[in-house]
Design a protein around this motif. Structure first.
Motif, PDB file in Angstrom:
ATOM      1  N   SER A 213      -3.365   7.044  -4.909  1.00 41.07           N
ATOM      2  CA  SER A 213      -3.119   5.653  -5.309  1.00 41.07           C
ATOM      3  C   SER A 213      -2.107   5.601  -6.440  1.00 41.07           C
ATOM      4  O   SER A 213      -1.807   6.616  -7.077  1.00 41.07           O
TER       5      SER A 213
ATOM      6  N   ASP B 223      -7.719   7.565   6.001  1.00 41.37           N
ATOM      7  CA  ASP B 223      -7.431   8.392   7.190  1.00 41.37           C
ATOM      8  C   ASP B 223      -6.209   9.286   6.963  1.00 41.37           C
ATOM      9  O   ASP B 223      -6.196  10.451   7.351  1.00 41.37           O
TER      10      ASP B 223
ATOM     11  N   ASN C  15       0.870  -1.180   0.000  1.00 43.70           N
ATOM     12  CA  ASN C  15       0.000   0.000   0.000  1.00 43.70           C
ATOM     13  C   ASN C  15       0.907   1.230   0.000  1.00 43.70           C
ATOM     14  O   ASN C  15       2.125   1.103  -0.032  1.00 43.70           O
TER      15      ASN C  15
ATOM     16  N   TYR D  70      -3.354   1.728  -2.659  1.00 48.86           N
ATOM     17  CA  TYR D  70      -3.938   2.966  -2.106  1.00 48.86           C
ATOM     18  C   TYR D  70      -3.198   3.449  -0.873  1.00 48.86           C
ATOM     19  O   TYR D  70      -2.520   2.674  -0.198  1.00 48.86           O
ATOM     20  N   ARG D  71      -3.412   4.708  -0.580  1.00 48.10           N
ATOM     21  CA  ARG D  71      -3.087   5.224   0.753  1.00 48.10           C
ATOM     22  C   ARG D  71      -4.339   5.096   1.604  1.00 48.10           C
ATOM     23  O   ARG D  71      -5.455   5.189   1.079  1.00 48.10           O
ATOM     24  N   SER D  72      -4.168   4.957   2.907  1.00 52.37           N
ATOM     25  CA  SER D  72      -5.350   4.889   3.775  1.00 52.37           C
ATOM     26  C   SER D  72      -6.122   6.187   3.678  1.00 52.37           C
ATOM     27  O   SER D  72      -5.534   7.273   3.634  1.00 52.37           O
TER      28      SER D  72
ATOM     29  N   ASP E  32       0.975   3.665   2.337  1.00 46.82           N
ATOM     30  CA  ASP E  32       1.009   4.368   3.627  1.00 46.82           C
ATOM     31  C   ASP E  32       2.421   4.745   4.062  1.00 46.82           C
ATOM     32  O   ASP E  32       2.603   5.507   5.010  1.00 46.82           O
TER      33      ASP E  32
ATOM     34  N   TRP F  38     -14.051   2.383  -2.710  1.00 46.58           N
ATOM     35  CA  TRP F  38     -12.974   3.146  -2.061  1.00 46.58           C
ATOM     36  C   TRP F  38     -13.194   4.651  -2.283  1.00 46.58           C
ATOM     37  O   TRP F  38     -13.068   5.447  -1.352  1.00 46.58           O
TER      38      TRP F  38
END
Ligand code: SF4
Length: 469
Positions: free
Chosen positions: A210, A236, A178, A232-234, A180, A267
């Motif tokens: 993303s 949050d 991911n 993806y990035r989270s 993050d 998403w």
């Protein structure tokens, strides 16, 4: 090497003004409505460097209209321990020639280059430019972080390094699962007021969401660089970075940065809901495929503040769409554009001219479709055979002309079977001008003007277009 390295200088070299992010290498001077974008990768690396106590500095020489001599002066004054050059595939020689000129000044500086082209050809480029110490390949952040921490190149994956003219490539780095690991961009590195939304003149910034695309179109670098899986990035983290932009920098306009934003509608909907729930009063744009749009997502996008969607429409010829592997139909394009218009979200349509199978008929089909869609913005690009794309290999194998980028960027890098490079270039100039000067288009845009700033922005663009072509 000494351990007291403290200063890092990130640069866009004195070449034509470009957006230099690997898949989106495009000049901003030629197309009047494409603004310069914040230097995402440089800001990302700077954020990492600051974590380790480095002093960082960035300069875009072309945007500042500064030249080689300004660069030499800056090196003398700043004396960087690391110089990081963002290189565009199409201006490789021009970008790197400054290193040759600055050779003596850079003796104690570690010279790092980044750019899509180093993923496919770092060895021979470094043979030509012995001034380069390291080329970053793949995901640049983890390798860069290790370089500035350890200075021990041989155990760092995803780089090609050169010591005493001996060039060594370390193994590729696996793509992360991911995103993050990505830091918030270092927005203190730049003057945020330079990077503005053309219509409102307000600062806009990029938020990374993303990477990756499962489609692997003929001309595109997204899949070779970022893989087939969309990562993806989270949500949050994205929300936290948006909040930081609002609170610390007073920026409320965003470009959501991805290869393909709406691959996963659930998403996208989750992100929109979080923006709404957090009561973030923002505007944003994103890119989209025409075959993955639906009403529910569009309704949420609109509510969350989406003001513009960009679409790779590419061609009005079904045959060409199929041959480039776009996996969409002309019918889907028309339906998607109608749907987005229903939600009053502006559309930026991208078209590509001059792929190998382009003929007079297909190129005119494309322009006919563009006029019919009558989107708020449209750019007609000439197909560019960038190293790493299927197009590049095909053009070499099928002898579509010598691939070179010596002419202006919008001059096609190769011909098609039916049209010469000159003919494609003429269509490119004609469409980019005529599209914006059509009475139907002018009327549509005039009706959408709701502020003096917007009026001024559209008027300036109009005048520049008339003068330019
Ligand atoms: S769908 Fe878009 S991002 Fe994906 S390969 Fe095609 S052009 Fe590139």
């Amino acid at each position: 090497m000494a351990n007291n390295r403290q200063k890092i200088f990130f640069i866009y070299p004195p070449s034509p003004i470009m957006n230099r992010e690997d898949r989106c290498q495009q000049p901003t001077g030629d197309f009047l409505i494409i603004p310069p974008l914040p230097p995402v990768d440089m800001m990302s690396l700077s954020a990492i460097a600051k974590k380790y106590g480095y002093e960082t500095k960035f300069k875009d020489y072309s945007l500042k209209n500064e030249n080689l001599y300004d660069f030499l002066r800056d090196i003398r004054v700043f004396k960087p321990d690391f110089l990081v050059v963002n290189v565009a595939s199409t201006f490789l020689e021009q970008d790197l020639s400054i290193l040759t000129q600055a050779r003596d000044l850079l003796e104690d500086t570690v010279v790092i280059v980044k750019g899509a082209i180093f993923n496919f050809n770092s060895y021979s480029i470094m043979q030509t430019y012995p001034e380069i110490d390291i080329a970053l390949r793949g995901e640049i952040e983890p390798a860069f972080e290790e370089i500035i921490q350890y200075h021990d190149f041989k155990n760092i994956k995803g780089i090609t390094y050169q010591i005493n003219n001996k060039i060594t490539s370390t193994p590729d780095r696996e793509l992360s699962k991911n995103l993050d690991y990505l830091p918030f961009l270092d927005r203190d590195l730049i003057d945020n007021n330079i990077y503005i939304r053309p219509d409102t003149k307000k600062p806009q910034t990029i938020i990374r969401v993303s990477k990756g695309c499962p489609n692997h179109c003929f001309f595109c670098l997204a899949t070779p660089l970022n893989g087939k899986r969309v990562r993806y990035r989270s949500v949050d983290l994205i929300i936290d970075e948006i909040k930081e932009c609002i609170e610390k920098y007073n920026i409320k306009d965003f470009i959501f940065w991805s290869d393909i934003f709406n691959q996963d509608n659930l998403w996208v909907q989750r992100l929109c809901r979080m923006i709404i729930e957090n009561n973030l009063k923002i505007n944003f744009s994103a890119n989209t495929r025409v075959d993955t749009l639906n009403e529910q997502t569009l309704a949420l996008l609109k509510k969350a503040g989406c003001n513009l969607l960009s679409m790779g429409i590419e061609s009005g010829s079904q045959e060409l769409l199929d041959k480039m592997g776009k996996k969409i139909t002309v019918e889907q394009i028309k339906n998607a554009v109608a749907l987005v218009k229903k939600f009053k979200i502006q559309i930026y349509a991208y078209y590509v001219l001059g792929l190998p199978w382009e003929t007079k008929e297909t190129i005119n089909e494309t322009y006919k479709l563009a006029k019919e869609l009558n989107t708020e913005f449209a750019s007609f690009y000439t197909a560019t055979a960038l190293q790493g794309t299927k197009f590049y290999d095909y053009a070499l194998k099928n002898r579509l002309g010598e691939i070179n980028f010596e002419k202006p960027y919008y001059f096609p890098s190769v011909k098609s079977y039916a049209l010469s490079a000159d003919e494609i270039y003429e269509y490119n100039k004609k469409f980019n001008k005529e599209y914006y000067l059509r009475p139907k288009y002018i009327l549509k845009m005039a009706c959408s003007i709701n502020s003096i700033t917007k009026f001024k922005s559209y008027y300036d663009t109009f005048v520049k277009l008339v003068r330019k072509y």
